[in-house]
Design a protein around this motif. Structure first.
Motif, PDB file in Angstrom:
ATOM      1  N   ASN A  42     -42.610 113.997 125.733  1.00 47.68           N
ATOM      2  CA  ASN A  42     -42.909 112.590 126.039  1.00 47.68           C
ATOM      3  C   ASN A  42     -43.655 111.899 124.896  1.00 47.68           C
ATOM      4  O   ASN A  42     -44.095 110.751 125.045  1.00 47.68           O
ATOM      5  N   GLN A  43     -43.784 112.584 123.766  1.00 51.45           N
ATOM      6  CA  GLN A  43     -44.685 112.079 122.724  1.00 51.45           C
ATOM      7  C   GLN A  43     -44.164 110.837 122.013  1.00 51.45           C
ATOM      8  O   GLN A  43     -44.940 109.959 121.633  1.00 51.45           O
ATOM      9  N   ARG A  44     -42.860 110.720 121.837  1.00 58.90           N
ATOM     10  CA  ARG A  44     -42.357 109.528 121.164  1.00 58.90           C
ATOM     11  C   ARG A  44     -42.508 108.293 122.039  1.00 58.90           C
ATOM     12  O   ARG A  44     -42.931 107.235 121.560  1.00 58.90           O
ATOM     13  N   GLU A  45     -42.193 108.407 123.327  1.00 62.67           N
ATOM     14  CA  GLU A  45     -42.311 107.237 124.199  1.00 62.67           C
ATOM     15  C   GLU A  45     -43.770 106.821 124.353  1.00 62.67           C
ATOM     16  O   GLU A  45     -44.079 105.633 124.501  1.00 62.67           O
ATOM     17  N   LEU A  46     -44.699 107.779 124.298  1.00 62.57           N
ATOM     18  CA  LEU A  46     -46.114 107.430 124.353  1.00 62.57           C
ATOM     19  C   LEU A  46     -46.535 106.630 123.130  1.00 62.57           C
ATOM     20  O   LEU A  46     -47.276 105.649 123.240  1.00 62.57           O
ATOM     21  N   ARG A  47     -46.066 107.028 121.973  1.00 58.41           N
ATOM     22  CA  ARG A  47     -46.474 106.374 120.731  1.00 58.41           C
ATOM     23  C   ARG A  47     -45.750 105.060 120.487  1.00 58.41           C
ATOM     24  O   ARG A  47     -46.191 104.255 119.662  1.00 58.41           O
ATOM     25  N   TYR A  48     -44.660 104.819 121.188  1.00 57.37           N
ATOM     26  CA  TYR A  48     -43.899 103.594 120.987  1.00 57.37           C
ATOM     27  C   TYR A  48     -43.945 102.656 122.190  1.00 57.37           C
ATOM     28  O   TYR A  48     -43.193 101.691 122.249  1.00 57.37           O
TER      29      TYR A  48
END
Length: 468
Positions: A42-48
């Motif tokens: 889930n790290q990309r959606e958190l950062r974007y």
């Protein structure tokens, strides 16, 4: 070719090690959002995400204040906004949940090994050295300086309005103000930011983070997730990576520490006859001390100064910006603050207030606390467990097996996200209107009886950045 083989070996070994860790904890059984990516979790959606916290707020509503999310390379991350869990992690067992390798090394790459980067016994030593500069008595001596800086800013705004300026960047002006104030109070250094004098360090601060880490690349996110498995001497070399974000922070670190070194030389010559307890004097004295408990080496002193320059001004400026934003949306509260200040001036006969006067401004302080609650400077803290442990929960959650659990077993090495923004909006802590602006909640003494003791100010987690 050799580099690729080393990286592949690190990935394979970390995968085996993680599978071993995962088998010993109960985090894997918690509910949580689906993983959009096998590698990124889930790290990309958190950062974007468009607004910081939107995803976490939704996940807390769906899964409860304690849940799991997908980390990089197929790992599970424990995420919690539970008051009892946060109390245990940040206070009861604080030094057993240190910053993870990614956070510690990233801080060091930007500011050096100062108090924001070091941990454990080294962190305790840094605190002992710096405490004299942050006593209540010492901080009170800065008040006239802060008042003079604020008066300069308000005059600048009046001048802008008089020449016909109808719109100006409040956030930028406040960042200049706080930078000047910290330069004067902590280092006796003139940034000249309010006067826009073109100071090279002041210019370096502008958009430092938004130009560097606002939207990290996928490769960098995956790379940083491996830092926990890289030996410290090798990890330190990440500072010299040639990409944009690393180069920008390297430039700031070199520039800030260079200026700090010049200031230390000037201070050393005048320190023999001085008993001053400003930050720079305290740091220079520690550098000269023969007592290892009270001594910081030159690198540590320079890092402390870079840390205070970077962490001290933008945080205050951003919080004040959000306060003014909310007051513009709630003119009735703006009126109450103005009336409270005018009443105090009439009662005391003073235009410039003392610390005691400011503490007497109950509604004004309530608005400040409400701003800190709704708009935390750091929305999430990243920790990991340095031992096998059991984290208690105040709000039980239902896991994937349908069981209700009131504690989470975590193995050594478990990644943990401390969800500050969701905690600051928990209805169980702040009331059913926790998502709304309501300063009056801080005037209700009965609210304190329902809360688990956490933050140093109004039970907020906003500035609970280190396990003090």
């Amino acid at each position: 070719m050799a580099v690729a083989q080393v990286l592949l070996a690190i990935v394979l070994l970390s995968g085996v090690y993680y599978l071993f860790i995962r088998s010993r904890g109960t985090v894997r059984y918690l509910r949580g959002p689906p993983r959009p990516s096998v590698l990124l979790g889930n790290q990309r959606e958190l950062r974007y995400q468009a607004e910081v916290g939107d995803l976490e707020f939704a996940w807390v509503r769906e899964y409860g204040p304690t849940f799991k999310m997908g980390g990089c390379w197929g790992t599970d991350i424990l995420a919690t906004a539970d008051p009892k869990a946060l109390q245990y992690i940040m206070h009861t067992a604080g030094y057993h949940f240190p910053k993870n390798a990614m956070v510690a090394q990233s801080s060091a790459n930007i500011m050096g090994w100062g108090i924001a980067s070091v941990q454990g016994e080294v962190h305790q030593r840094h605190r002992k050295v710096m405490n004299p500069a942050f006593t209540a008595q010492q901080l009170r001596t800065f008040l006239p300086l802060f008042q003079r800086s604020a008066n300069r800013l308000t005059q600048k705004w009046k001048d802008e309005i008089q020449i016909g300026t109808k719109v100006f960047n409040v956030s930028r002006w406040l960042a200049r103000l706080t930078l000047d104030a910290i330069g004067d109070a902590a280092f006796d250094y003139r940034f000249g930011a309010l006067e826009d004098e073109g100071n090279v360090l002041s210019k370096c601060f502008e958009n430092l983070f938004s130009d560097s880490v606002l939207y990290p690349s996928d490769w960098d996110t995956l790379f940083r997730a491996l830092w926990a498995y890289i030996p410290a001497p090798i990890l330190a070399l990440t500072e010299y990576l040639p990409t944009r974000e690393y180069k920008r922070f390297r430039h700031f670190k070199k520039l800030s520490q260079g200026i700090a070194k010049e200031l230390i030389k000037e201070k050393e010559s005048a320190l023999a006859e001085s008993t001053s307890r400003d930050v720079m004097s305290v740091l220079v004295r520690s550098n000269q001390s023969e007592d290892t408990v009270r001594k910081l080496n030159e690198e540590e002193v320079l890092s402390q100064m870079a840390t205070l320059m970077l962490a001290g001004h933008e945080t205050t400026a951003s919080t004040t910006t959000w306060l003014l934003y909310e007051l513009s949306r709630h003119p009735e509260d703006q009126t109450k603050i103005r009336e409270e200040i005018l009443a105090l001036r009439k009662r005391t006969g003073r235009k410039e207030f003392t610390i005691a006067d400011m503490e007497a401004l109950e509604f004004t302080n309530a608005c400040l606390k409400e701003t800190l609650r709704l708009y935390p400077i750091v929305a999430t803290l990243f920790r990991c467990s340095d031992r096998d442990d059991v984290i208690p929960l105040s709000t039980p959650v239902t896991n994937e097996k349908g069981e209700t659990v009131s504690q989470v077993i975590v193995p050594k090495g478990q990644e943990i996200h401390i969800e500050i923004a969701p905690y600051n909006r928990l209805p169980s802590v702040w009331g059913e209107d926790a998502d709304k602006w309501n300063p009056k909640r801080f005037l209700d003494d009965s609210m304190k009886d329902k809360q688990t003791s956490l933050g140093v100010l109004a039970n907020l987690m906003t500035f609970c950045m280190y396990p003090f």
